[in-house]
Write an enzyme that holds these catalytic residues in place. Structure first.
Site, short mmCIF file in Angstrom:
data_model
loop_
_atom_site.label_atom_id
_atom_site.label_comp_id
_atom_site.label_asym_id
_atom_site.label_seq_id
_atom_site.Cartn_x
_atom_site.Cartn_y
_atom_site.Cartn_z
N GLY A 1 4.49 9.17 -2.44
CA GLY A 1 5.78 9.89 -2.24
C GLY A 1 6.78 9.13 -3.10
N ASN A 2 7.97 9.76 -3.39
CA ASN A 2 8.97 9.19 -4.36
C ASN A 2 10.08 10.09 -4.34
OD1 ASN A 2 7.92 11.27 -6.48
ND2 ASN A 2 6.21 9.70 -6.40
N SER B 1 7.38 2.00 -8.51
CA SER B 1 6.20 2.49 -8.11
C SER B 1 5.53 1.04 -7.22
CB SER B 1 5.38 2.37 -9.64
OG SER B 1 3.89 2.53 -9.29
N GLY B 2 4.70 1.54 -6.27
CA GLY B 2 3.89 0.31 -5.76
C GLY B 2 4.64 -0.54 -4.55
N SER C 1 8.36 5.10 -10.44
CA SER C 1 7.21 5.90 -9.89
C SER C 1 6.46 6.54 -11.16
CB SER C 1 7.91 6.89 -8.82
OG SER C 1 6.89 8.03 -8.29
N GLU D 1 5.19 9.34 -10.68
CA GLU D 1 5.69 10.64 -11.01
C GLU D 1 7.00 11.02 -11.57
OE1 GLU D 1 3.54 12.53 -10.77
OE2 GLU D 1 2.30 12.15 -8.98
N HIS E 1 9.45 14.20 -3.36
CA HIS E 1 7.96 14.55 -3.63
C HIS E 1 7.34 13.60 -2.38
CE1 HIS E 1 4.02 14.59 -5.01
NE2 HIS E 1 3.91 13.41 -5.26
N HIS F 1 3.70 13.52 0.72
CA HIS F 1 2.45 13.74 0.72
C HIS F 1 2.27 14.31 2.16
CE1 HIS F 1 0.92 11.16 -2.73
NE2 HIS F 1 1.62 12.18 -3.28
N HIS G 1 -2.75 17.38 -3.16
CA HIS G 1 -1.67 16.30 -3.70
C HIS G 1 -0.57 16.34 -2.80
CE1 HIS G 1 0.45 14.28 -7.18
NE2 HIS G 1 0.91 13.82 -5.99
#
Length: 226
Positions: free
Chosen positions: A43-44, A58-59, A86, A88, A106, A108, A168
């Protein structure tokens, strides 16, 4: 960094990302994890300030994320120095360009992901879906982080503030981060309601016309405003 890109105050002047924006992204990211809308580092979230977006990196685990970790990316796609944004980011940028939204979440979330594998759209089992702009479409599967996924999401989102991404997750947008997050939580709640209703029988659902009526009534009554 140019003067118009300062990030050390608490104002949202054109082109600026404030410390408050950064802190809000971290706070909602942690809330997203605790609310079960994302697992691990999935997610982001992002906010848009004129020609710049601020997006989670990211991460980085949400519990270790700090405001200083938030990444800045121009709407044209150029990242400013810092952590890697991210994966995305292309999808966020595409949605901002297409909608003019102020924030994106965003997720999941599990019920949304489960239903994304069997539905082409999430029917309206409750009038709360009116705040999402109508019945939520499921965009065709495309690998994460690709321009093709961004295009798929924008196409399915058209005219709405939420889209489900097949196999997704989901994306919601709004004028600000609080509204975008509320919509993400609402979408997961609607998915859960539909799941349980389907176990009990065939759900009676609302039409697009019924949702439009709800939206019109909400505007007329100024529902939710102080």
């Amino acid at each position: 960094m140019n003067q118009g890109e300062r990030v050390d105050d608490d104002t949202n002047t054109p082109g600026n990302v404030s410390q408050s924006d950064r802190a809000d992204l971290v706070a909602f990211a942690r809330r997203m994890a605790s609310d079960g809308l994302a697992l691990g580092t999935s997610g982001n979230l992002s906010v848009c300030r004129q020609d710049m977006i601020a997006i989670t990196p990211s991460g980085v685990p949400y519990e270790r994320m700090s405001p200083a970790d938030i990444c800045l990316v121009r709407l044209g796609g150029t990242p400013l120095p810092g952590l890697r944004p991210s994966t995305e980011t292309p999808m966020h940028l595409a949605v901002y360009r297409a909608t003019g939204a102020g924030a994106i979440v965003h997720t999941h979330s599990p019920f949304v992901v489960a239903l994304s594998t069997v539905l082409d759209e999430l029917p309206a089992v409750h009038y709360a879906m009116a705040d999402l702009g109508g019945i939520v479409r499921v965009a065709p599967y495309v690998r994460f982080g690709t321009p093709e996924l961004a295009q798929s999401a924008v196409a399915a989102l058209a005219g709405r503030s939420a889209v489900i991404l097949r196999n997704h997750g989901a994306l919601t947008c709004g004028p600000d981060l609080a509204r975008a997050y509320h919509r993400a939580a609402t979408l997961e709640w609607l998915a859960r309601v539909y799941w349980y209703a389907s176990l009990a029988g065939t759900p009676h659902t609302l039409t697009e016309a019924a949702l439009t009526e709800v939206s019109d009534a909400t505007r007329e009554l100024r529902y939710g405003e102080q």
